[in-house]
Write a protein that holds these residues in place. Sequence first.
Motif, PDB file in Angstrom:
ATOM      1  N   UNK A  85       0.814  -1.220   0.000  1.00 36.11           N
ATOM      2  CA  UNK A  85       0.000   0.000   0.000  1.00 36.11           C
ATOM      3  C   UNK A  85       0.847   1.268   0.000  1.00 36.11           C
ATOM      4  N   UNK A  86       2.130   1.121   0.289  1.00 38.06           N
ATOM      5  CA  UNK A  86       3.013   2.300   0.384  1.00 38.06           C
ATOM      6  C   UNK A  86       4.392   1.956  -0.175  1.00 38.06           C
ATOM      7  N   UNK A  87       5.132   2.983  -0.627  1.00 40.29           N
ATOM      8  CA  UNK A  87       6.523   2.711  -0.987  1.00 40.29           C
ATOM      9  C   UNK A  87       7.356   2.669   0.297  1.00 40.29           C
ATOM     10  N   UNK A 109       8.233   6.178   5.713  1.00 42.41           N
ATOM     11  CA  UNK A 109       8.267   7.455   6.442  1.00 42.41           C
ATOM     12  C   UNK A 109       8.523   7.225   7.931  1.00 42.41           C
ATOM     13  N   UNK A 148       7.793   4.799   9.770  1.00 44.55           N
ATOM     14  CA  UNK A 148       6.604   4.274  10.432  1.00 44.55           C
ATOM     15  C   UNK A 148       6.411   2.821  10.012  1.00 44.55           C
ATOM     16  N   UNK A 164       4.113  -0.015   9.052  1.00 40.30           N
ATOM     17  CA  UNK A 164       2.745  -0.184   8.571  1.00 40.30           C
ATOM     18  C   UNK A 164       2.404  -1.667   8.530  1.00 40.30           C
ATOM     19  N   UNK A 218      -2.435  -6.217   6.525  1.00 41.24           N
ATOM     20  CA  UNK A 218      -3.333  -7.289   6.947  1.00 41.24           C
ATOM     21  C   UNK A 218      -3.969  -7.956   5.734  1.00 41.24           C
ATOM     22  N   UNK A 259      15.417  13.429   2.334  1.00 40.45           N
ATOM     23  CA  UNK A 259      14.597  12.327   2.842  1.00 40.45           C
ATOM     24  C   UNK A 259      13.213  12.304   2.178  1.00 40.45           C
ATOM     25  N   UNK A 278      -5.719   5.522  -5.815  1.00 37.42           N
ATOM     26  CA  UNK A 278      -4.260   5.526  -5.869  1.00 37.42           C
ATOM     27  C   UNK A 278      -3.746   6.742  -6.638  1.00 37.42           C
ATOM     28  N   UNK A 336      19.811  12.340   4.374  1.00 37.46           N
ATOM     29  CA  UNK A 336      18.462  12.097   4.895  1.00 37.46           C
ATOM     30  C   UNK A 336      18.440  11.157   6.089  1.00 37.46           C
ATOM     31  N   UNK A 375       7.494  14.273   8.898  1.00 35.65           N
ATOM     32  CA  UNK A 375       6.264  13.634   8.446  1.00 35.65           C
ATOM     33  C   UNK A 375       5.310  13.323   9.605  1.00 35.65           C
ATOM     34  N   UNK A 424       1.799  11.149   9.634  1.00 41.75           N
ATOM     35  CA  UNK A 424       1.690   9.894  10.391  1.00 41.75           C
ATOM     36  C   UNK A 424       0.454   9.899  11.288  1.00 41.75           C
ATOM     37  N   UNK A 467      -2.551   9.154   9.198  1.00 44.40           N
ATOM     38  CA  UNK A 467      -2.560   7.725   8.891  1.00 44.40           C
ATOM     39  C   UNK A 467      -3.027   6.905  10.111  1.00 44.40           C
ATOM     40  N   UNK A 468      -2.480   7.242  11.260  1.00 41.94           N
ATOM     41  CA  UNK A 468      -2.777   6.473  12.479  1.00 41.94           C
ATOM     42  C   UNK A 468      -4.248   6.581  12.859  1.00 41.94           C
ATOM     43  N   UNK A 489      -7.530  -1.207   6.666  1.00 45.22           N
ATOM     44  CA  UNK A 489      -6.978  -1.425   5.323  1.00 45.22           C
ATOM     45  C   UNK A 489      -6.697  -0.094   4.614  1.00 45.22           C
ATOM     46  N   UNK A 511      -4.513   3.046   4.045  1.00 45.22           N
ATOM     47  CA  UNK A 511      -3.173   3.590   4.243  1.00 45.22           C
ATOM     48  C   UNK A 511      -3.142   5.029   3.749  1.00 45.22           C
ATOM     49  N   UNK A 570      -0.981   7.395   4.663  1.00 44.20           N
ATOM     50  CA  UNK A 570       0.297   8.089   4.862  1.00 44.20           C
ATOM     51  C   UNK A 570       0.763   8.845   3.609  1.00 44.20           C
ATOM     52  N   UNK A 571       0.746   8.193   2.448  1.00 49.04           N
ATOM     53  CA  UNK A 571       1.271   8.869   1.260  1.00 49.04           C
ATOM     54  C   UNK A 571       0.326   9.963   0.758  1.00 49.04           C
ATOM     55  N   UNK A 584       0.943  12.948   2.796  1.00 50.73           N
ATOM     56  CA  UNK A 584       2.217  13.620   2.527  1.00 50.73           C
ATOM     57  C   UNK A 584       2.032  14.801   1.580  1.00 50.73           C
TER      58      UNK A 584
END
Lengths: 76, 374
Positions: free
Chosen positions: A12-14, A40, A42, A44, A47, B94, B197, B251, B326, B330, B333-334, B342, B344, B346-347, B350
Amino acid sequence: MSENNRKTIASPVPGKVAEVKTKPGDQVKRGDLLLIVEAMKMYNRVLTPYDGVVREVAVSAGQKVNTSDPLVVIEV
Amino acid sequence: MEFLRILRVMADATGIYNFSAGNLVMICFGILFIYFGIKKRYEPFLLVPLGIGAILVNIPGTGLMDVGGLLHFNYLGVEKVIYPPLIFLGVGAMTDFGPLIANPSTIILGAAAHIGIFIALVGAKLLGFTIKEAGAIGIIGGADGPMAIYVSTKLAPHLLGQVAVSAYSYMALLPLIQPPIMRLLVPRRERELAMEQLRPVSRREKIVFPIMMIILVNSLLPPIAPLISCLMLGNLIRESGVIERIADTLGGVFLDIVTVFIAVAIGSTMSAQNFVNLKTLEIVVLGLIAFCTGTAGGLLAARIMCKLSGGKINPLIGSAGIAAVPMAARVSHTVGIEDNPYNFLIMYAMGPNLAGVLGTAVAGGIMLTLLGVH
């Protein structure tokens, strides 16, 4: 076994695979932890959204991955 | 009698004899920072050195912060504005600006989350601070430590300690500050939204972006050239792909080392004589208001974008617009993953997060330009 029964879990992420928590042959249920991808600074948790049997683990710990790269194949 | 006199002289020279109540209060804050860093794991790489700096400077008699002392030498890196550009160099190396390039509309969220800067600025002015002091206090809301240091050094150097401590403390405590506001302002059904995406961003785009930003931002806002130039130089080194070893070092190890130096330096401004006064309390409260209103501004703007896009944007990414890269992404995301494991974010977060960095730089540049400071 039909290809339709095989589901690929993609990244889901790079990031970098921090830990692989499953192996081929494992029986998994929806919500089980498959692996952890670090992105990042973190961790992840990836699941499984399916019940089934793990047929293939396409990555190993320490490997860099991009979004959508295949991680695990599950036969549902 | 002579023996007693010697004992008395020795006792007078100890740190314990010279402790004030203020020193003890500040040492308690130092210990609290370390506790949050280690026990709660709220950005330990910031809070642990910050706490150590605060403890060291409040032990009387060490002379560490006197001219020629170890902490004083370290503090020159802040006072002479050496560390902030170095931090930006590492952050640039980074950071993948891809999410911002792929979804430039998130710049709106970066802008909206900066409402906190202007609310704190107006609040500071109403409390009797000068316009330059109010500008320095307002920039806390940009949630960007190096930029807060840079702007306050230029506008109100006497408030540098309070401004920097507020900015860094609140950045480290984002996981505590933002989630309640996020849950309050964004209903669960919107928090669960999965986003489409992002489009792939080409290497050429990623190389052109930092060069374009150096020319564009520095031409429009010359006072912030040191920071933007270093940020984009670091990013160009990363995206060029031909000097990977240097990019990884900048970085990684380099950024970690400079972060320790800058955090200790900020902590070492927390002496009782500097901090135990009403002005500090006002600045700390204004900083918190700036963070909270900025978070709310970003979330509300993201909710509007969510409605306009027909649910394609998860509003939780809006709070990342306050910068703090970041960390804020985060937190988005959290909080998102709590409602949908399911999802995500985070990106996606960003994008506004990086827009927030540029937004803070632009806000700081505008302040410096309008107030005629270079």
